[in-house]
Design an enzyme around this catalytic site. Structure first.
Site, PDB file in Angstrom:
ATOM      1  CB  SER A   5      -4.994 -12.790  17.906  1.00 33.13           C
ATOM      2  OG  SER A   5      -4.770 -11.583  17.202  1.00 33.13           O
ATOM      3  CE  LYS A  55      10.100 -29.107   0.976  1.00 34.33           C
ATOM      4  NZ  LYS A  55       8.987 -29.626   1.793  1.00 34.33           N
TER       5      LYS A  55
END
Length: 323
Positions: free
Chosen positions: A124, A176
């Protein structure tokens, strides 16, 4: 009576002398350690001023921390560095941190010939770092790849229900602070996060395609998130050569006209507290005693970040836990 008094006086005198010698001995050990440490540091600095190949080690979690970026910049600005060996042994880290590291390494590679050596693991974000070099060398049994992006978060809503705790929130919009971990993730929040992950994944794949000069079909084959052995990675064109550091240096000498028999010197990040702190002193004492393995362990411990932020998309490989 006089003999007893003389004996007591002699004992007190002997005790004072022993205390003095103990204090002097402790002070002598401290002075020798400090002098030896500074001498070792001076030798290191003088070595870094003569022509050499710089070794930069990227290990552990990649966060794009300022000390590592400053180190890379210092190597870039050094007139004594003829080339760079990038030693990678990392499972990755945050996508933003891996991006920052990759860009810094590409800037360095534009000025200094650089080859990456996969010493164990370049997965990664670790593989993103390795792609910052001009060439990637890996051992046959190294783990390479894990081309993908991960976003993980805990959800403790069922636990809170069990203990009778409810977390309330007032938000400007439904998405949110989603996901919060204190309530089940809504389909809308999950879809929004999936879009972020997909976008980061596309960025990662595009980098692999461009840096490794792969066809789209080759990128698709190699980018399913799995790790590969060094030999498998060579077949997939994720690495250029099977070997170790000596093979990497031979390539620098052969293909990049780097002078032969240059010494390879480690460049390490400065301590956050000072340029010569307790970690440096301990490392110097270990090297002075000939305990190179212990010194290397201390150096790696000093380089580890104190805390890690995991509230961001990760380019990180970790073995799946057994169910």
């Amino acid at each position: 009576m006089s003999s007893d008094a003389d004996l007591l006086a002699d004992r007190r005198s002997l005790r004072r002398k022993l205390t003095l010698w103990r204090v002097l001995a402790v002070l002598g050990v401290i002075a020798a350690a400090v002098i030896g440490g500074f001498a070792w540091k001076g030798d290191s600095l003088s070595g870094l001023s003569s022509p050499h190949i710089a070794r930069i080690t990227i290990s552990g979690f990649i966060s794009g921390d300022r000390r590592t970026l400053d180190l890379i910049k210092s190597v870039e600005d050094s007139k004594a560095v003829s080339a760079v060996v990038l030693r990678v042994d990392s499972p990755g880290g945050t996508t933003s941190g891996s991006e920052a590291l990759h860009l810094a390494l590409r800037q360095l590679a534009a000025k200094k010939p650089m080859v990456a050596v996969v010493d164990g693991l370049a997965a990664s974000g670790g593989y993103i770092a390795a792609m910052g070099a001009d060439r990637i060398v890996a051992r046959q049994t190294s783990l390479v790849g894990s081309i993908g992006v991960l976003f993980q978060f805990p959800n403790v809503s069922q636990l809170l229900d069990t203990v009778g705790v409810k977390v309330e929130s007032i938000k400007s919009s439904p998405l949110k602070a989603a996901p919060s971990g204190f309530e089940p993730t809504s389909p809308e929040a999950r879809e929004a996060l999936q879009r972020v992950v997909n976008d980061n994944y596309t960025w990662f794949k595009d980098m692999v395609r461009d840096r490794r000069h792969l066809a789209e079909s080759e990128v698709t084959t190699a980018s399913d998130g799995r790790v590969y052995s060094g030999r498998q990675a060579l077949g997939l064109k994720l690495v250029d050569q099977i070997g170790g550091e000596q093979d990497a240096i031979a390539w620098l000498e052969r293909e990049k006209s780097v002078a032969k028999d240059l010494k390879v010197r480690d460049w390490r990040r400065r301590s956050e507290s000072s340029s010569y702190g307790l970690w440096s002193l301990a490392e110097a004492m270990a090297r002075g005693a000939g305990l190179d393995a212990l010194a290397a362990t201390i150096a790696r411990a000093a380089d580890q970040p104190v805390g890690l932020r995991l509230d961001a998309p990760l380019a990180l490989w970790q073995p799946a836990a057994e169910k």
